[in-house]
Design a protein around this motif. Structure first.
Motif, short mmCIF file in Angstrom:
data_model
loop_
_atom_site.label_atom_id
_atom_site.label_comp_id
_atom_site.label_asym_id
_atom_site.label_seq_id
_atom_site.Cartn_x
_atom_site.Cartn_y
_atom_site.Cartn_z
N ILE A 378 0.84 -1.21 0.00
CA ILE A 378 0.00 0.00 0.00
C ILE A 378 0.86 1.25 0.00
O ILE A 378 0.63 2.19 -0.78
N LEU A 379 1.85 1.30 0.89
CA LEU A 379 2.71 2.49 0.98
C LEU A 379 3.45 2.74 -0.33
O LEU A 379 3.66 3.89 -0.73
N SER A 380 3.85 1.68 -1.00
CA SER A 380 4.57 1.84 -2.27
C SER A 380 3.65 2.40 -3.35
O SER A 380 4.01 3.35 -4.05
N ASP A 381 2.46 1.81 -3.50
CA ASP A 381 1.59 2.23 -4.60
C ASP A 381 0.95 3.60 -4.37
O ASP A 381 0.51 4.24 -5.33
N THR A 382 0.87 4.03 -3.11
CA THR A 382 0.27 5.34 -2.82
C THR A 382 1.32 6.39 -2.46
O THR A 382 0.97 7.50 -2.08
N LEU A 383 2.60 6.00 -2.59
CA LEU A 383 3.70 6.89 -2.18
C LEU A 383 3.46 7.42 -0.77
O LEU A 383 3.37 8.63 -0.53
N SER A 384 3.34 6.46 0.14
CA SER A 384 3.11 6.77 1.57
C SER A 384 1.86 7.61 1.76
O SER A 384 1.84 8.60 2.52
N LEU A 385 0.78 7.21 1.04
CA LEU A 385 -0.54 7.85 1.16
C LEU A 385 -0.56 9.28 0.62
O LEU A 385 -1.49 10.04 0.91
N ARG A 386 0.42 9.66 -0.20
CA ARG A 386 0.46 11.01 -0.77
C ARG A 386 -0.19 11.08 -2.15
O ARG A 386 -0.46 12.18 -2.65
N MET A 387 -0.41 9.95 -2.79
CA MET A 387 -0.94 9.93 -4.15
C MET A 387 -2.40 10.37 -4.18
O MET A 387 -3.14 10.18 -3.20
N ALA A 405 2.16 -5.37 12.19
CA ALA A 405 3.56 -5.55 11.78
C ALA A 405 4.53 -4.86 12.72
O ALA A 405 5.75 -5.08 12.63
N GLY A 406 4.01 -4.02 13.63
CA GLY A 406 4.88 -3.29 14.54
C GLY A 406 5.73 -2.26 13.83
O GLY A 406 6.92 -2.10 14.12
N GLU A 407 5.15 -1.56 12.85
CA GLU A 407 5.89 -0.62 12.02
C GLU A 407 5.35 0.81 12.18
O GLU A 407 4.16 1.01 12.47
N ASP A 408 6.23 1.77 11.99
CA ASP A 408 5.85 3.18 11.85
C ASP A 408 5.68 3.43 10.35
O ASP A 408 6.67 3.41 9.60
N PRO A 409 4.45 3.65 9.87
CA PRO A 409 4.22 3.79 8.43
C PRO A 409 5.05 4.89 7.79
O PRO A 409 5.51 4.73 6.64
N SER A 415 11.72 4.54 3.83
CA SER A 415 12.66 3.47 3.45
C SER A 415 12.31 2.89 2.09
O SER A 415 13.19 2.62 1.25
N LEU A 416 11.02 2.71 1.84
CA LEU A 416 10.59 2.16 0.55
C LEU A 416 10.90 3.13 -0.59
O LEU A 416 11.37 2.72 -1.66
N LEU A 417 10.64 4.42 -0.34
CA LEU A 417 10.94 5.42 -1.37
C LEU A 417 12.43 5.44 -1.69
O LEU A 417 12.83 5.55 -2.86
N GLU A 418 13.25 5.33 -0.67
CA GLU A 418 14.70 5.33 -0.89
C GLU A 418 15.12 4.13 -1.74
O GLU A 418 15.96 4.24 -2.63
N GLN A 419 14.52 2.98 -1.44
CA GLN A 419 14.84 1.78 -2.22
C GLN A 419 14.34 1.91 -3.65
O GLN A 419 15.02 1.53 -4.61
N GLY A 420 13.11 2.44 -3.81
CA GLY A 420 12.53 2.58 -5.13
C GLY A 420 13.25 3.59 -5.99
O GLY A 420 13.24 3.50 -7.23
N MET A 421 13.86 4.59 -5.36
CA MET A 421 14.56 5.64 -6.12
C MET A 421 16.07 5.44 -6.18
O MET A 421 16.79 6.33 -6.59
#
Length: 541
Positions: A378-387, A405-409, A415-421
């Motif tokens: 979800i975070l990847s496809d919505t760019l962390s809910l910004r899309m 998941a015990g995660e901070d979205p 982290s996902l954006l950094e990997q994707g870019m």
């Protein structure tokens, strides 16, 4: 059990990978082991980061869902070893009503086949009685084939030429050696002469009596003696059928790997004199026999399509598969199915959101690993809910999954954006193919790639290279247009590049490319609908 592949589109992004993993897990809660997460493309860096973070195996790589020989259910295979007497093969064929028997080597690999043609050749060989011979065969087997009684057992194994004593006796004796076998009738002087010559074995045919003098002489000279009710011609016929299968089998039998397509197998079987072929495993061992009757069955692999619903984006061979369900969040595309299916399409920000909602609706709780994977999708496809595609359902799903998941979205999204870019060391051709989709708009074939960049300076420094790469891709695929969106999250915009007929590009964009598109972040929501409308107007003009 015929497993069902849950599979995404050809250039799988993180949402595609996450949704197939999540949905297979969801379905396997009620039908364990039936659903298999699959992919038909390479895993990008962002998706690899997700899989490693939660220690989740990558979906199974399936390059095509076109049915193969491994998808066929084979009937019982009649396979016999190379040293079995041919008569036993013929007996099995008559008993079971089968036309072919596979002969295998000691490792279980097909060595040849005995069918009606091979048996006919073995039988015809008995017409040439002077050319008879036997390869090494146990005397007990030899006696069984001839329906004979062993009177004297001097040799446990027999081999050599076989002579029917119909010539003048001295002529036959002149030909024979100590390894040879003679067939004689009710003629004791001839029997004694042959034994005295020190041959390997004497076969007394037509149920003729075996005298004590013959038995004593045979024991003294070390000559085996067998008695049978068969006549000389019958002995000759059965001797040929006593040959081991490897001496009679035909070796030009087609052998197909289980990975071969059924379409290819049909060609091979129809062109074979056997009208059959052996199917072998990856280790070369016999799996089954393929016949024209077997190939009449309609074999199709069942698949669930996720994160797409267009044939042009689907795994190769989709037209030969059995699509049982589609789950997506994109526009409706052209795909046909053989029968009514479940089709769930919801315009949320990610297919992973739909899967998360299914868990909630069913009262099931995904594991931490599955929750983490869906959260990344979800975070990847919505760019962390910004899309602009982000909905309240996406936000609800992120909150729910993050707690499991015990995660901070926010941190995970960064982290996902950094990997994707992370574009370091990646060629432009690879970047343009990573997240590229093909569409048909107003009867024009359009390919649209999207690349996330840390800043527009990255792509602007490569303007000419990008246009050249797009033109190369367009020409190779015969497309009307090849477009690329370079999207910057920080600047909330995209730069559009294109290759195609200059007049068409000018009519669509009304300015020279590359051009800045403020607010365009989503290919499917912000850009594709706009492009579709522009092409409609152009085509009507």
């Amino acid at each position: 059990m015929n497993q069902i592949y849950c599979i995404g589109h050809r250039q799988p992004d993180t949402d595609s990978i996450a949704s197939v993993i999540g949905y297979a897990d969801f379905k396997n809660r009620s039908e364990p082991g039936l659903y298999v997460p699959a992919r038909c493309g390479e895993i990008n860096g962002e998706s690899r980061f997700m899989l490693d973070r939660y220690s989740v195996p990558a979906p199974l790589y399936v390059p095509s869902v076109e049915p193969t020989l491994a998808d066929i259910s084979y009937k019982q295979v009649f396979a016999l070893p190379e040293d079995i007497p041919t008569v036993d093969v013929a007996t099995l064929m008559a008993k079971e009503g089968i036309r072919n028997v596979v002969i295998t080597d000691p490792e279980g690999k097909p060595a040849g086949m005995i069918g009606e043609h091979a048996l006919a050749n073995a039988y015809i060989g008995t017409l040439h009685l002077a050319a008879l011979s036997v390869t090494p065969v146990p005397i007990g087997t030899f006696a069984r084939v001839l329906c004979a009684q062993v009177i004297v057992k001097a040799h446990p194994i027999l081999e050599g030429r076989v002579y029917i004593a119909i010539d003048a006796l001295h002529v036959t004796l002149a030909k024979m050696t100590e390894k040879d076998i003679a067939v004689v009738g009710d003629n004791e002087p001839a029997q004694l002469a042959l034994v005295s010559a020190g041959i390997a074995a004497l076969i007394i045919a037509e149920g003729a009596p075996v005298g004590n003098r013959v038995i004593a002489a045979a024991q003294q000279r070390g000559v085996s003696v067998l008695s049978t009710n068969l006549d000389a011609f019958g002995v000759g016929k059965m001797i040929n059928l006593s040959l081991p299968a490897r001496e009679v089998m035909e070796t030009n039998v087609p052998v197909l790997a289980c990975t071969e397509t059924i379409a290819r197998a049909r060609q091979v079987v129809s062109g074979s004199m056997f009208r059959a072929a052996c199917v072998v495993s990856g280790q070369g061992k016999l799996m089954g026999i393929l016949t024209r009757t077997t190939l009449l069955d309609d074999v199709r692999r069942p698949v669930v399509l996720l994160d797409h619903n267009e044939a042009s984006q689907a795994v190769p061979g989709i037209e030969e598969a059995d699509v049982v369900e589609i789950i997506d969040h994109h526009r409706l595309g052209a795909i046909t199915t053989l029968r009514p299916i479940r089709f769930f399409n919801d315009p949320v920000g990610a297919t992973s959101t739909i899967i998360a909602m299914k868990y909630l609706e069913a009262g099931l709780v995904p594991s931490r690993e599955i929750a983490g994977v869906l959260l990344c999708g979800i975070l990847s496809d919505t760019l962390s809910l910004r899309m602009s595609t982000t909905t309240h359902q996406d936000k609800k799903a992120v909150k729910y999954l993050a707690s499991l998941a015990g995660e901070d979205p926010e941190k995970l999204g960064v982290s996902l954006l950094e990997q994707g870019m992370d574009l370091t060391g990646v060629s432009l051709d690879v970047l343009l193919s990573r997240d590229s989709k093909l569409f048909t708009l107003s009867e024009k074939s359009v390919q649209i790639a999207q690349i996330m960049v840390p800043a527009f300076g990255w792509n602007r420094a490569r303007d000419n290279e990008i246009v050249s790469a797009l033109e190369k891709a367009r020409s190779a695929a015969g497309l009307s247009l090849s477009l690329a969106l370079f999207t910057s999250v920080l600047e909330n915009a995209s730069d559009i590049y294109g290759a195609g007929e200059a007049a068409l590009l000018s009519e669509i964009f009304e300015e020279s490319l590359p051009a800045r598109l403020p607010g365009v972040m989503s290919r499917k929501k912000d850009f594709l609908p706009w492009l579709g409308e522009r092409l409609k107007k152009v085509s009507r003009a």
